[in-house]
Design an enzyme around this catalytic site. Structure first.
Site, mmCIF file in Angstrom:
data_model
loop_
_atom_site.group_PDB
_atom_site.id
_atom_site.type_symbol
_atom_site.label_atom_id
_atom_site.label_comp_id
_atom_site.label_asym_id
_atom_site.label_seq_id
_atom_site.Cartn_x
_atom_site.Cartn_y
_atom_site.Cartn_z
ATOM 1 N N HIS A 99 0.839 -1.204 0.000
ATOM 2 C CA HIS A 99 0.000 0.000 0.000
ATOM 3 C C HIS A 99 0.866 1.243 0.000
ATOM 4 C CE1 HIS A 99 0.316 0.910 4.394
ATOM 5 N NE2 HIS A 99 0.394 -0.406 4.523
ATOM 6 N N ASP A 101 -0.366 4.336 0.578
ATOM 7 C CA ASP A 101 -0.862 5.389 1.474
ATOM 8 C C ASP A 101 -0.196 5.232 2.835
ATOM 9 O OD1 ASP A 101 -2.318 2.947 1.884
ATOM 10 O OD2 ASP A 101 -3.825 4.040 3.036
ATOM 11 N N ASP A 134 6.147 1.340 6.702
ATOM 12 C CA ASP A 134 4.722 1.013 6.479
ATOM 13 C C ASP A 134 4.147 1.942 5.428
ATOM 14 O OD1 ASP A 134 2.151 0.041 6.740
ATOM 15 O OD2 ASP A 134 1.750 0.980 8.656
ATOM 16 N N GLU A 168 -5.232 1.471 2.100
ATOM 17 C CA GLU A 168 -5.140 0.412 3.109
ATOM 18 C C GLU A 168 -5.339 0.946 4.515
ATOM 19 O OE1 GLU A 168 -3.526 -2.436 5.968
ATOM 20 O OE2 GLU A 168 -2.832 -0.408 5.607
ATOM 21 N N GLU A 169 -4.713 2.085 4.803
ATOM 22 C CA GLU A 169 -4.787 2.633 6.164
ATOM 23 C C GLU A 169 -6.195 3.111 6.496
ATOM 24 O OE1 GLU A 169 -2.520 2.056 8.097
ATOM 25 O OE2 GLU A 169 -0.557 2.213 7.172
ATOM 26 N N ASP A 197 4.272 -6.332 4.384
ATOM 27 C CA ASP A 197 3.642 -5.202 5.081
ATOM 28 C C ASP A 197 3.479 -5.524 6.559
ATOM 29 O OD1 ASP A 197 2.339 -2.807 5.590
ATOM 30 O OD2 ASP A 197 0.375 -3.573 4.978
ATOM 31 N N HIS A 447 2.886 3.852 12.339
ATOM 32 C CA HIS A 447 1.748 4.639 12.857
ATOM 33 C C HIS A 447 2.152 5.594 13.974
ATOM 34 C CE1 HIS A 447 -1.666 1.785 11.348
ATOM 35 N NE2 HIS A 447 -0.611 1.762 10.545
HETATM 36 N N1 BES Z 1 1.032 -2.796 8.033
HETATM 37 C C1 BES Z 1 -0.159 -2.692 8.811
HETATM 38 C C2 BES Z 1 -0.685 -4.041 9.248
HETATM 39 C C3 BES Z 1 0.090 -4.646 10.375
HETATM 40 C C4 BES Z 1 0.108 -4.001 11.600
HETATM 41 C C5 BES Z 1 0.749 -5.825 10.219
HETATM 42 C C6 BES Z 1 0.800 -4.543 12.654
HETATM 43 C C7 BES Z 1 1.451 -6.350 11.261
HETATM 44 C C8 BES Z 1 1.487 -5.710 12.480
HETATM 45 C C9 BES Z 1 -1.231 -1.979 8.012
HETATM 46 O O1 BES Z 1 -0.717 -0.896 7.272
HETATM 47 C C10 BES Z 1 -2.238 -1.373 8.945
HETATM 48 O O2 BES Z 1 -1.897 -0.494 9.680
HETATM 49 N N2 BES Z 1 -3.473 -1.829 8.873
HETATM 50 C C11 BES Z 1 -4.567 -1.245 9.578
HETATM 51 C C12 BES Z 1 -5.805 -1.696 8.874
HETATM 52 C C13 BES Z 1 -7.072 -1.060 9.326
HETATM 53 C C14 BES Z 1 -7.097 0.410 9.083
HETATM 54 C C15 BES Z 1 -8.238 -1.699 8.611
HETATM 55 C C16 BES Z 1 -4.517 -1.677 11.016
HETATM 56 O O3 BES Z 1 -4.097 -2.810 11.317
HETATM 57 O O4 BES Z 1 -4.893 -0.873 11.868
HETATM 58 MN MN MN Z 2 0.968 -1.431 6.293
HETATM 59 MN MN MN Z 3 -0.349 0.757 8.665
#
Ligand code: BES
Ligand code: MN
Ligand code: MN
Length: 477
Positions: A99, A101, A134, A168-169, A197, A447
């Site tokens: 992703h 974003d 990320d 994605e975020e 990711d 984040h």
């Molecule tokens: N890269 C992350 C997902 C992730 C987080 C994988 C922690 C492994 C460990 C992804 O970019 C993300 O932040 N996803 C969001 C999705 C949500 C907004 C639907 C999340 O997990 O909060």
């Molecule tokens: Mn991510």
């Molecule tokens: Mn993320």
């Protein structure tokens, strides 16, 4: 190691400056998907990727996903960038997803340097910037893999397909339907899927990941008075939205992290003895968590319990209250409307629809208990199902072997606490094995403030992604 593979690995080693320069270029585009005012930058980032891929010789198309309702405003969704390199029927075809974003970031949040200007700290070897880990660093890992082969005049060991999204975020709006609709066209012929990711479990040992939690997000709005009120004049005379909201929000979860909504914990797949043993031997220390959080605040001091809390049990987090007085000072206001935000991370066998039903029921019954004349409204947002893949598959074997070659150690097999909504859709729609192959470390601060990617992870991680493709090519099935 084949001659081509060796050349690829050394090319990445020798061209670190190129890797840093391209990361610097993309970090400077603030492609924040969650804030409508940055939407043109998300588009700009999509455009950057499309151009870059086409310069690298890929066939690439940008796909429009329509519009989105973002807090009452209609905004255009950023495009999905789909591409491919190679179509040799004697080779395997790997689909990679990433992703482009990122999460919002302001220097005033507590960054030591400008979040959208890559800062290379030569002392620590860290590359600081929003999106570095990320997920812009990993996307560039794939791009540099193609570039290296192009520059060296080598063919890639597999056919590559790409799917890069810009939402994605913010819950991957529109992508599910897009993938399902195009499974037999754009995504036809895919043999396996790889997503980079996620992160290592700690800071030293790499891992390969076969599970992610799902998510159900909620906005709980309580409104009453038609305008904000003076608490000296109206305090005690009216039902206050904030009082109602706090009461309900505190009925969702205990300070020990136990979810107190009836019907939720009952949905969780029971723990078997065999699974329990995995957590005992995993290379993990509670100190990793302390280091990453910069505190000693884990709910438990027991290693397997801490691991399972992240990997195999649901959790409920309270994120914030929109409309509440949140600035410095002592304003004596009664906010007219407040919106509480919370989410539940889902694990097998939880189903978002069933979870939403339980939350609705609970919140309604808690609100009724308050005997308040205010109005309550619960809005569920971007639900995503949990995902768990079978690691006894050649896709995983290739990832294990590649990690061993690049890092000299057999990686742990982990499940992750975060969510990537499209993962399960790839698995279900394409009926192919999906693998998560991380580049960054647990303390990268995705984040958070001062997000970083270690240069060594960027370089070795890029070598890993390429080496994984060579290992896929060796598979005989
Ligand atoms: N890269 C992350 C997902 C992730 C987080 C994988 C922690 C492994 C460990 C992804 O970019 C993300 O932040 N996803 C969001 C999705 C949500 C907004 C639907 C999340 O997990 O909060
Ligand atoms: Mn991510
Ligand atoms: Mn993320």
């Amino acid at each position: 190691m084949s001659d081509s593979q060796a050349k690829f690995v050394s090319y990445i080693e020798e061209n670190q400056k190129k890797l840093i320069d391209s990361l610097s270029e993309v970090v400077s585009i603030p492609s924040v998907s969650g804030d409508a005012s940055y939407r043109q930058d998300v588009f700009k980032m999509g455009e950057w990727l499309k151009n870059k891929l086409s310069t690298l010789g890929a066939e690439v198309t940008a796909h429009d996903l329509g519009v989105q309702d973002l807090d009452g405003k209609e905004v255009p969704l950023p495009p999905v960038i789909v591409g491919s390199v190679g179509s040799d029927s004697s080779k395997k075809t790997v689909l990679v997803y990433g992703h482009y974003d990122v999460q919002p970031a302001l220097k005033s949040d507590g960054w030591n340097t400008e979040p959208f200007k890559l800062h290379h700290d030569e002392n620590t070897g860290c590359l600081f910037g929003r999106g570095s880990t990320d997920d812009k660093g990993p996307i560039l890992g794939w791009l540099h893999t193609i570039e290296a082969h192009k520059e060296l005049g080598l063919e890639l060991p597999v056919n590559l397909k790409f799917c890069f999204e810009g939402m994605e975020e913010s819950g991957s709006e529109g992508l599910d339907d897009f993938v399902v609709k195009n499974k037999d066209t754009l995504f036809a012929g895919v043999d396996a899927v790889c997503i980079s990711d996620n992160y290592w479990l700690g800071t030293k040992k790499p891992c390969v990941t076969n599970g992610l939690r799902g998510i159900a997000y909620f906005k709980l709005s309580i409104s009453g008075p038609a305008r904000d009120l003076h608490s000296g004049v109206f305090g005690g005379m009216v039902h206050e939205p904030m009082t109602d909201l706090i009461k309900i929000m505190s009925s969702l979860v205990t300070p020990q992290g136990e979810i107190t909504i009836p019907g939720i914990n009952e949905q969780v797949a029971p723990l078997t003895d065999e699974e329990r043993k995995i957590y005992d031997v995993m290379d993990f220390d509670i100190a990793f968590v302390d280091e990453a959080t910069g505190s000693k605040t884990t709910v438990s001091d027991n290693k397997p319990d801490v691991l399972m809390a992240r990997m195999r049990y649901p959790s409920l987090s309270l994120h914030g209250i929109e409309g509440a007085f949140a600035e410095a000072g002592s304003k004596t206001v009664i906010p007219r409307r407040v919106i509480g935000k919370f989410s539940i991370r889902l694990v097998p066998n939880m189903d978002p629809a069933k979870v939403i039903e339980c939350v609705e029921k609970h919140v309604e019954s808690e609100f009724a208990k308050l005997k308040s004349k205010n109005t309550m409204k619960l809005t569920p947002d971007h639900p995503g199902k949990p995902w768990l893949a079978d690691p006894k598959h050649w896709n995983y074997e290739a990832a294990f072997k590649a990690t061993e070659q690049v890092y000299g150690v057999r990686p742990d097999l982990t499940r992750e606490g975060g969510s990537i909504p499209i993962t399960l859709t790839f698995a279900d729609a394409l009926q192919k094995n999906v693998l998560l192959l991380p580049m960054g470390r647990s303390d990268d601060g995705a984040h958070s403030t001062n997000e970083k990617l270690d240069l060594s992870n960027y370089v070795k991680g890029t070598q890993l992604l390429g080496t994984y493709l060579y290992e896929i090519a060796k598979v005989t099935q």
